[in-house]
Write a protein that holds these residues in place. Structure first.
Motif: not given
Length: 351
Positions: A200, A203-204, A208, A232-233
């Motif tokens: 998590a 990934t975030r 970004k 989370l994208g």
């Protein structure tokens, strides 16, 4: 490559990628996943050129959908006779236990894709829809040839630094491999500090900080987990352990029984199985190799050579405590069903 272009080229009806899992993923599994609307994968890291050609051909005979082929781009083994001899001596009691003769030396049983020009030519000739890299990436000349052939590239990153290197090299899709993932950790430089970032967080961070599409991998076992990564994208979730119990995988009876049992709750990230960090279900080999009095672990894949020889000796006596049974931290959530049914189940859960 933007996300819509990527999804379109891969034909993803469900944003799920079956992890390559060398030694477990089969043409039948990869084809079933792709036919069901995900992206199936073949792991060629342990395959000869002939085996790789046969696996790609067999998969193409079962599906006309895109699928991924994965190769290992590790640094060549660093031989150290004293270290290797100490490792052999340390495991000799187990060879004797199983009535087998320990090796006198360890071999580089797998050639890195970086050093295998024949395999590189094969991949370019076969032109798979997707080519993914683990442990690193090839040189610019090969990547340029791959791009000219219209092949989509993916590569694993365990940190922002690695992801930036992949992006600078022109890799199309970055796989954010969290510490929860089963199998070999894709860390490029094993001498560097590993931050052990969760799926998590990684990934975030990459969503970004990077421009390339990000695929989340590690500990994802159901549609709810995959949906969390998309929130989370991430553009897709890559799942490996979740597919091991599918009848299309080549996991043997012992592997399946352990994954169904309480043992699935005990995984460990260790170098003692292969020489590189990898997560698998805890067994006697890992416990013995990770003991405080154990000598230094030889280079990859020299360590793997000993483990495979010892496992063969143990299996011949009906003992399966020395096998590489890779599994992620979400292993207790594994479900047993055909791959197509699993894809349908994941899609419903994600919705």
């Amino acid at each position: 490559m933007n996300q819509l272009d990527l999804i379109g080229k891969l034909g993803l009806q469900t944003p799920i990628i079956q992890a390559p899992m060398a030694g477990v993923a089969t043409p039948e599994l990869a084809a079933a996943v792709s036919n069901a609307g995900g992206l199936g994968s073949l792991g060629l890291g342990a395959s000869s050129m002939e085996q790789a050609r046969d696996m790609i051909s067999a998969t193409r005979a079962l599906t006309d959908k895109p699928f991924n082929v994965n190769v290992f781009c590790h640094k060549s083994a660093q031989f150290d006779t004293a270290r290797e001899e100490a490792w052999i001596r340390y495991f000799t009691p187990h060879f004797v236990r199983f009535g087998a003769t320990p090796p006198t030396s360890l071999s580089e049983i797998y050639t890195s894709f970086l050093d295998d020009q024949s395999m590189q030519f094969l991949i370019l000739a076969q032109q798979p829809a997707v080519l993914s890299f683990h442990f690193g990436i090839p040189d610019d000349a090969f990547l340029t040839a791959v791009k000219a052939a219209g092949i989509i590239t993916m590569a694993s990153a365990t940190s922002l630094r690695e992801a930036k290197l992949l992006e600078q090299a022109g890799i199309d899709v970055i796989v954010a491999q969290g510490i929860e993932a089963g199998g070999h950790r894709g860390i490029m430089d094993t001498d560097s500090q590993d931050e052990h970032l969760s799926t998590a967080v990684l990934t975030r961070l990459l969503v970004k900080k990077c421009h390339a599409p990000i695929v989340a991998a590690g500990g994802i076992m159901d549609g709810q987990g995959a949906r969390a990564m998309l929130d989370l994208g991430a553009v897709a979730a890559q799942m490996g352990t979740a597919f091991i119990l599918c009848p299309e995988s080549s996991a043997n009876t012992s592997y399946r029984e352990n994954l169904r049992s309480e043992r699935a709750a005990s995984t460990r990230l260790t170098t003692v199985m292969s020489g590189r960090p990898a997560r698998g279900m805890l067994n006697e080999l890992i416990q013995w190799g990770d003991a405080e009095d154990a000598p230094a672990v030889p280079s990859y894949p020299l360590t793997y050579d000993l483990a495979k020889q010892l496992n063969a000796a143990a299996v011949a006596k009906g003992n399966y405590e020395f096998a590489a049974q890779w599994a992620g931290q979400g292993a207790p959530l594994a479900r047993e069903m055909p791959a197509a049914q699993l894809l349908r189940t994941l899609a419903k859960e994600m919705a």
